[in-house]
Design an enzyme around this catalytic site. Structure first.
Site, PDB file in Angstrom:
ATOM      1  N   PHE A  36      11.014   5.251   5.646  1.00  0.00           N
ATOM      2  CA  PHE A  36      11.176   4.611   6.957  1.00  0.00           C
ATOM      3  C   PHE A  36      10.363   3.340   7.133  1.00  0.00           C
ATOM      4  O   PHE A  36      10.236   2.835   8.230  1.00  0.00           O
ATOM      5  CB  PHE A  36      10.829   5.608   8.063  1.00  0.00           C
ATOM      6  CG  PHE A  36      11.591   6.887   7.932  1.00  0.00           C
ATOM      7  CD1 PHE A  36      12.940   6.926   8.238  1.00  0.00           C
ATOM      8  CD2 PHE A  36      10.973   8.028   7.449  1.00  0.00           C
ATOM      9  CE1 PHE A  36      13.662   8.098   8.097  1.00  0.00           C
ATOM     10  CE2 PHE A  36      11.698   9.209   7.311  1.00  0.00           C
ATOM     11  CZ  PHE A  36      13.039   9.248   7.632  1.00  0.00           C
ATOM     12  N   GLY A  37       9.791   2.836   6.044  1.00  0.00           N
ATOM     13  CA  GLY A  37       9.035   1.606   6.207  1.00  0.00           C
ATOM     14  C   GLY A  37       8.206   1.255   4.989  1.00  0.00           C
ATOM     15  O   GLY A  37       8.053   2.046   4.068  1.00  0.00           O
ATOM     16  N   VAL A  38       7.682   0.028   5.013  1.00  0.00           N
ATOM     17  CA  VAL A  38       6.831  -0.458   3.930  1.00  0.00           C
ATOM     18  C   VAL A  38       5.497  -0.871   4.544  1.00  0.00           C
ATOM     19  O   VAL A  38       5.457  -1.418   5.641  1.00  0.00           O
ATOM     20  CB  VAL A  38       7.460  -1.673   3.221  1.00  0.00           C
ATOM     21  CG1 VAL A  38       6.700  -1.993   1.939  1.00  0.00           C
ATOM     22  CG2 VAL A  38       8.925  -1.427   2.914  1.00  0.00           C
ATOM     23  N   VAL A  39       4.406  -0.595   3.812  1.00  0.00           N
ATOM     24  CA  VAL A  39       3.069  -0.880   4.329  1.00  0.00           C
ATOM     25  C   VAL A  39       2.367  -1.867   3.398  1.00  0.00           C
ATOM     26  O   VAL A  39       2.373  -1.694   2.179  1.00  0.00           O
ATOM     27  CB  VAL A  39       2.241   0.426   4.445  1.00  0.00           C
ATOM     28  CG1 VAL A  39       0.855   0.141   4.986  1.00  0.00           C
ATOM     29  CG2 VAL A  39       2.957   1.441   5.316  1.00  0.00           C
ATOM     30  N   ASP A  89       2.440  15.693  10.147  1.00  0.00           N
ATOM     31  CA  ASP A  89       2.486  15.253   8.746  1.00  0.00           C
ATOM     32  C   ASP A  89       1.062  15.135   8.200  1.00  0.00           C
ATOM     33  O   ASP A  89       0.719  14.167   7.532  1.00  0.00           O
ATOM     34  CB  ASP A  89       3.231  13.922   8.649  1.00  0.00           C
ATOM     35  CG  ASP A  89       3.729  13.625   7.230  1.00  0.00           C
ATOM     36  OD1 ASP A  89       3.704  14.538   6.371  1.00  0.00           O
ATOM     37  OD2 ASP A  89       4.129  12.469   6.977  1.00  0.00           O
ATOM     38  N   LYS A 138       2.616  -2.379   8.851  1.00  0.00           N
ATOM     39  CA  LYS A 138       3.746  -1.510   8.508  1.00  0.00           C
ATOM     40  C   LYS A 138       4.997  -2.107   9.119  1.00  0.00           C
ATOM     41  O   LYS A 138       5.032  -2.390  10.320  1.00  0.00           O
ATOM     42  CB  LYS A 138       3.526  -0.089   9.042  1.00  0.00           C
ATOM     43  CG  LYS A 138       4.650   0.885   8.662  1.00  0.00           C
ATOM     44  CD  LYS A 138       4.473   2.267   9.305  1.00  0.00           C
ATOM     45  CE  LYS A 138       3.773   3.233   8.389  1.00  0.00           C
ATOM     46  NZ  LYS A 138       3.799   4.641   8.881  1.00  0.00           N
ATOM     47  N   LEU A 192       0.820  -1.228   0.000  1.00  0.00           N
ATOM     48  CA  LEU A 192       0.000   0.000   0.000  1.00  0.00           C
ATOM     49  C   LEU A 192       0.843   1.262   0.000  1.00  0.00           C
ATOM     50  O   LEU A 192       0.383   2.325  -0.401  1.00  0.00           O
ATOM     51  CB  LEU A 192      -0.908   0.031   1.244  1.00  0.00           C
ATOM     52  CG  LEU A 192      -1.927  -1.103   1.397  1.00  0.00           C
ATOM     53  CD1 LEU A 192      -2.631  -1.005   2.746  1.00  0.00           C
ATOM     54  CD2 LEU A 192      -2.940  -1.048   0.266  1.00  0.00           C
ATOM     55  N   GLY A 193       2.068   1.132   0.453  1.00  0.00           N
ATOM     56  CA  GLY A 193       2.899   2.325   0.517  1.00  0.00           C
ATOM     57  C   GLY A 193       4.332   1.966   0.853  1.00  0.00           C
ATOM     58  O   GLY A 193       4.603   0.906   1.424  1.00  0.00           O
TER      59      GLY A 193
END
Ligand code: ADP
Ligand code: MG
Length: 354
Positions: free
Chosen positions: A33-36, A169, A57, A28-29
């Site tokens: 700083f990370g993968v979702v 954010d 995440k 999804l993203g």
């Protein structure tokens, strides 16, 4: 029971998960700083049917802070953000382990996805209301839909701010439409700061998205002492909060979202970046910006002003109270919710049905 015992028991009886429980689905993203991922639970988990789809995440550096923020939100203002399920460290922190965070899958679309559509805001109308309004297509109807979205965003922000959390954010990509509650909720607490206990007290400026960031680079004045230890911060920070009004950083970002909803031509990244440049040249004075662009405005821009000018310019008044250079001159989320812009009827009653 005191709060601590309750929190502990709640944590103890909530389902826990480990790596092998998840079956990875669609990505999804992916940020710095990370993968979702969208995920489902492996069948062997006894209560897996109940959980439905989840979001996972895998985060690096800031995962611990994000887990902390989500735990706090679920206890203090659960309706503001996506429903957090569980967070844990996968692997050892020394050997570059990752923080895994799990939420309920709220829905397919972020506000950003929805705003990309030529149909916006009509494509949101039935999602929020379940049916179309008995009004001809036009500015008044669009304004009512935008008003409802703004109210939901401000409601969520008020929850966070009342809890002592600044998100930092806020942008359409971090606002998800929750199909279950038919409301917009905030996601991505990776850059958030909790000023009441000093978590992530030193702002990580580099985490801020320049497209939506308020002009102040530092959320707390650079003169405030650097990260105090937790007990000191608890005693100090209500005062610091009053002095610096760090929540107004989010208000500025929310104001830019309001602007983009009113002006279709400002919805692209490049147009927003250009707008930011123009506004800076006007010393962040929206009225001055309006005076420079309105005389030679495209029909599209003119339509945006017309929408904000409805009801004696009450929308424009709210927008200019949110997008101001000085943080302390910006309206708070709570005061914005009480602003006359939200007085008109229409979607008012329905938007509070959760
Ligand atoms: P990052 O921006 O750091 O990659 P986010 O937390 O913003 O991480 O999540 C990335 C994307 O994943 C979001 O833009 C959204 O599309 C989707 N997403 C995140 N959380 C949820 C959720 N609870 N339900 C549905 N989709 C989600
Ligand atoms: Mg995000």
């Amino acid at each position: 029971f005191d709060m601590f015992v309750l929190a502990f028991l709640e944590r103890l009886f909530r389902p826990t998960f480990k790596k092998d429980d998840f079956v990875l689905g669609k990505k999804l993203g992916e940020g710095a700083f990370g993968v979702v991922y969208k995920v489902s639970l492996a069948d062997k988990k006894p209560n897996s049917k109940k959980e439905g789809d989840l979001v996972l995440k895998k985060a690096t550096e800031y995962g611990a802070v994000e887990i902390w923020m989500n735990e706090r939100v679920r206890r203090a203002c659960a309706n503001s953000c996506a429903d957090f399920v569980y967070g844990f460290l996968e692997g050892s922190s020394k050997k570059g382990g990752e923080y895994w965070l799990v939420w309920r899958f709220e829905g397919e679309a972020t506000l950003s996805d929805l705003m990309q559509s030529k149909e916006f805001p009509y494509n949101v109308e039935t999602m929020i209301l379940g049916e179309v309004q008995n009004l001809p297509k036009g500015l008044a109807r669009e304004n009512q839909i935008i008003q409802t979205i703004m109210r939901q965003i401000l409601f969520a922000l008020d929850g966070l701010h009342s809890t002592g959390i600044v998100h930092r954010d806020i942008k359409p990509q971090n606002i998800i439409f929750s199909e279950g509650s038919r409301t917009f909720k905030i996601i991505d607490l990776g850059a958030a700061a909790d000023l009441r206990v000093g978590i992530n007290y030193i702002p990580k400026e580099f985490l801020l998205d320049p497209r939506y960031a308020a002009p102040e680079q530092y959320i707390m004045s650079t003169q405030t002492p650097s990260a105090p230890s937790a007990p000191v911060a608890t005693a100090l920070s209500p005062v610091l909060w009053q002095m610096n009004l760090p929540d107004r950083f989010d208000i500025y970002s929310a104001g830019l979202i309001f602007l983009q909803m009113a002006f279709p031509s400002l919805r692209t990244d490049s147009a927003l970046i250009q707008f930011n440049r123009q506004l800076k040249r006007c010393d962040y004075d929206l009225v001055a910006w309006r005076n420079t662009v309105e005389p030679r405005a495209s029909p599209d821009i003119r339509k945006g002003f017309e929408l904000l000018d409805l009801d004696n310019g009450i929308g424009w008044e709210l927008l200019t109270s949110m997008v101001r250079y000085k943080a302390r001159q910006r309206i708070s989320a709570k005061a914005a919710l009480a602003h006359p812009y939200f007085d008109s009827e229409g979607l008012l009653a329905l938007s509070f049905v959760q």
